[in-house]
Write a protein that holds these residues in place. Structure first.
Motif, short mmCIF file in Angstrom:
data_model
loop_
_atom_site.label_atom_id
_atom_site.label_comp_id
_atom_site.label_asym_id
_atom_site.label_seq_id
_atom_site.Cartn_x
_atom_site.Cartn_y
_atom_site.Cartn_z
N ALA A 270 -3.55 0.01 -2.06
CA ALA A 270 -3.49 1.01 -0.99
C ALA A 270 -2.92 2.33 -1.50
CB ALA A 270 -2.65 0.48 0.17
N PHE A 271 -2.03 2.26 -2.49
CA PHE A 271 -1.46 3.47 -3.07
C PHE A 271 -0.93 3.09 -4.46
CE2 PHE A 271 1.58 1.46 -0.24
CZ PHE A 271 2.66 1.22 -1.07
N THR A 272 -0.56 4.07 -5.22
CA THR A 272 -0.03 3.82 -6.56
C THR A 272 1.23 2.97 -6.48
OG1 THR A 272 -0.86 5.96 -7.30
CG2 THR A 272 0.80 4.89 -8.68
N GLY A 273 1.21 1.85 -7.17
CA GLY A 273 2.35 0.94 -7.15
C GLY A 273 2.17 -0.25 -6.23
N ALA A 274 1.13 -0.23 -5.39
CA ALA A 274 0.86 -1.36 -4.49
C ALA A 274 0.05 -2.39 -5.25
CB ALA A 274 0.11 -0.88 -3.24
N VAL A 275 0.73 -3.26 -6.00
CA VAL A 275 0.05 -4.21 -6.88
C VAL A 275 -0.26 -5.53 -6.17
CG1 VAL A 275 1.00 -3.20 -8.99
CG2 VAL A 275 2.29 -4.97 -7.77
N THR A 276 0.36 -5.76 -5.01
CA THR A 276 0.09 -6.99 -4.25
C THR A 276 0.06 -6.65 -2.76
OG1 THR A 276 2.44 -7.54 -4.09
CG2 THR A 276 1.23 -8.47 -5.94
N ASP A 277 -0.49 -7.58 -1.98
CA ASP A 277 -0.41 -7.43 -0.52
C ASP A 277 1.04 -7.62 -0.09
OD1 ASP A 277 -3.10 -7.19 -0.69
OD2 ASP A 277 -3.59 -8.97 0.49
N ARG A 278 1.43 -6.93 0.96
CA ARG A 278 2.82 -7.02 1.42
C ARG A 278 2.86 -6.92 2.94
NH1 ARG A 278 7.10 -3.29 2.33
NH2 ARG A 278 9.16 -4.15 1.83
N ARG A 279 3.61 -7.85 3.55
CA ARG A 279 3.77 -7.80 5.00
C ARG A 279 4.81 -6.75 5.38
NH1 ARG A 279 5.20 -13.36 7.55
NH2 ARG A 279 6.72 -13.38 5.85
N GLY A 280 4.60 -6.10 6.53
CA GLY A 280 5.55 -5.12 7.02
C GLY A 280 6.55 -5.75 7.96
N LYS A 281 7.45 -4.91 8.48
CA LYS A 281 8.52 -5.41 9.36
C LYS A 281 7.97 -6.02 10.64
CE LYS A 281 11.77 -3.83 6.61
NZ LYS A 281 12.50 -4.75 5.73
N GLN A 316 -2.12 -2.60 11.77
CA GLN A 316 -3.10 -2.56 10.68
C GLN A 316 -2.38 -2.19 9.40
OE1 GLN A 316 -6.70 -0.62 11.94
NE2 GLN A 316 -7.31 -0.18 9.85
N ARG A 317 -2.48 -3.05 8.39
CA ARG A 317 -1.83 -2.77 7.12
C ARG A 317 -2.43 -1.53 6.48
NH1 ARG A 317 -1.20 -8.63 4.03
NH2 ARG A 317 0.18 -9.63 5.57
N LEU A 318 -1.58 -0.81 5.76
CA LEU A 318 -2.02 0.39 5.06
C LEU A 318 -3.07 0.00 4.02
CD1 LEU A 318 -1.27 3.41 5.08
CD2 LEU A 318 0.28 2.95 3.18
N GLY A 319 -4.23 0.68 4.07
CA GLY A 319 -5.30 0.40 3.13
C GLY A 319 -6.25 -0.68 3.58
N SER A 320 -6.04 -1.25 4.77
CA SER A 320 -6.89 -2.33 5.27
C SER A 320 -7.56 -1.90 6.57
CB SER A 320 -6.06 -3.60 5.50
OG SER A 320 -6.82 -4.59 6.18
#
Length: 522
Positions: A270-281, A316-320
């Motif tokens: 989704a952005f530089t440094g986003a190497v894996t999927d990550r859940r938000g708060k 909606q997750r960032l980049g999805s």
């Protein structure tokens, strides 16, 4: 045959069982009757919460005792009382340390040799708490029949059972136990709680009891340092979601480019440094509560996306392009006037109205009267454990100074002041004392008005109308903030981190405030 004095003392308490009395009043009457039945200089009633003993009522002890928490395993006398099948009378020359050493009124410093006795209060065969009695005169308890104390303890336990069955009390006790257990498992320290007995504190507890069990979005407002996060924890504990997670996020500490990722999560790439999927708060808090602290610091574009999540639970997750549905109750907090933020264009009106379904105002410490002493007692007990001291107490001058001070920094200022004062008081002693007594000189409280920068009054508007007066007030407030920030930066060599610590704000929050006020970086 029951002695007439015992029967006479217990009859009013038996009559109280049929009355719907406030919890504090019920405990006060118990101790008042106990002192009449068994003359002593100090007595206390403590409730067992996990491994901690919490004072519910005291008589003859310093008022700040009500804010302290005693770990049973650290106090041999308490541990012995909890384990004993009946009352225990300690020998006058007992070598075990007294947990109330330094807290008995009228005694300066270390307690002399004295009489001490107590017993456990048992409910359903399990220890519920303790009754303790201290007499400064050696031998005063030598003629006391332990059966008398046992009879009183049995009636006290029955009173506890009746009180526990009052409307709403059982649920609140269970919520407090669950919260205490989770804190104990997490760090082994006494949980932070809302402490107080004054009218303002009771009003706040009533609001929490009303709003907590609902699903309404709550907006907590109050000055910096009043304990808004503790109020959010109490609301969560009082809700049906108490067994689900409470997830907190400080909106002021998030860089603008990471806010969306923290709240809604992101997908890989989704952005530089986003190497894996990550859940938000929001996903982490699914089924529970999300606490948005300093919510007014959120950028306007993020407010629009948050509005959708608040209205229908869709994120909606960032980049999805895939939507997730979550079941989250939101509690927000801010030290700003959000209605004014809306008028200034820094907060969306629809976002504000969605957050403030149930507004809840937390009173500042200066409006809470004598509650400053039990709250201070809690922090002193923390300092005692941290410093490895036998006891920390406030003398009469120190208590008067705490009550007279205006507390512009509220509870957080009180916590920092007492921690600093314990350190300063230790520096006065060549040898480490067993009981450390804080004086007004150790506190070093100055009038807050003397330290505040002078602000020239804003010029009156030509027409003298309400709008002009409001604009003048806004400009005066902005000028005051600007002056505070500039002076803090100058005092600390334009170190933003040091200035933020001095102003008791988050560095990111200070940077945003400075940008809003037009304070340039150097």
């Amino acid at each position: 045959m029951t002695p007439p004095s015992l029967l006479t003392a217990l009859l009013p308490l038996m009559a109280d069982l049929a009355q719907d009395l406030p919890e504090a009043e019920r405990h006060r009457r118990l101790l008042q009757t106990l002192r009449a039945l068994l003359p002593c200089d100090a007595t206390a009633m403590l409730r067992l919460e996990g491994e901690w003993l919490v004072p519910l009522a005291v008589d003859g002890l310093s008022r700040d005792t009500l804010g302290r928490r005693f770990r049973a395993g650290e106090h041999p006398r308490f541990a012995q009382l909890l384990e004993a099948p009946g009352p225990v009378r300690f020998a006058a020359d007992c070598g075990l340390p007294d947990p109330f050493d330094g807290l008995v009124e009228g005694v300066q410093g270390h307690l002399p040799v004295h009489d001490c006795m107590g017993c456990a209060l048992r409910v359903d065969g399990r220890p519920w708490g303790l009754l303790t009695l201290d007499a400064l005169e050696v031998g005063r308890f030598s003629r006391v029949e332990l059966d008398v104390l046992q009879a009183f303890a049995s009636l006290a336990a029955a009173t506890v059972v009746v009180a526990a069955r009052m409307d709403g009390l059982a649920a609140r006790v269970e919520d407090e136990r669950l919260r205490a257990d989770s804190y104990a498992r997490a760090g082994g320290q006494a949980p932070r709680q809302l402490i107080g007995h004054g009218a303002a504190h009771k009003r706040l507890l009533r609001e929490i009891a009303l709003a907590g069990p609902s699903e309404l979005c709550v907006l907590i407002q109050g000055e910096t340092g009043v304990g808004k996060e503790l109020v959010a924890q109490a609301l969560h504990a009082a809700s049906p979601r108490a067994k689900r997670p409470l997830v907190s996020i400080n909106c002021a500490a998030l860089p603008d480019n990471l806010v969306e990722s923290e709240l809604f999560g992101h997908v890989r790439g989704a952005f530089t440094g986003a190497v894996t999927d990550r859940r938000g708060k929001f996903e982490l808090a699914d089924g529970g509560t999300l606490f948005l602290d300093e919510v007014a610091e959120l950028p306007l574009p993020v407010q629009a996306k948050l509005l959708r999540a608040l209205q229908n639970g869709q994120i909606q997750r960032l980049g999805s392009d895939r939507e997730h549905r979550v079941d989250v109750r939101v509690i927000a907090a801010s030290n700003r006037n959000l209605a004014e933020e809306v008028r200034a264009g820094r907060l969306r009106a629809d976002f504000y109205h969605r957050l403030s379904v149930y507004p809840l105002q937390v009173p500042p410490l200066r409006e809470r009267g004598r509650d400053v002493l039990p709250i201070g007692g809690f922090f002193l007990e923390e300092a005692r454990v941290r410093m490895g001291l036998g006891g920390v107490r406030l003398d009469a001058g120190a208590q008067a100074a705490l009550l007279a001070y205006d507390w512009p920094g509220n509870v957080r200022e009180l916590e920092h002041l007492l921690g600093r004062s314990v350190l300063k008081a230790l520096g006065r002693h060549a040898q480490r004392p067993r009981i450390l007594t804080l004086s007004a000189e150790d506190l070093g409280l100055a009038s807050p008005a003397a330290a505040a920068p002078k602000i020239e009054p804003a010029a009156a508007s030509p027409g003298g109308d309400a709008a002009g007066a409001q604009a003048g007030l806004r400009e005066a407030v902005a000028q005051f903030e600007r002056t505070m920030v500039e002076q803090a930066l100058e005092r600390h060599g334009f170190s933003w981190a040091a200035a933020a610590r001095a102003l008791q704000v988050d560095p990111a929050n200070l940077a945003r405030t400075a940008k809003r006020l037009g304070v340039a970086r150097r």
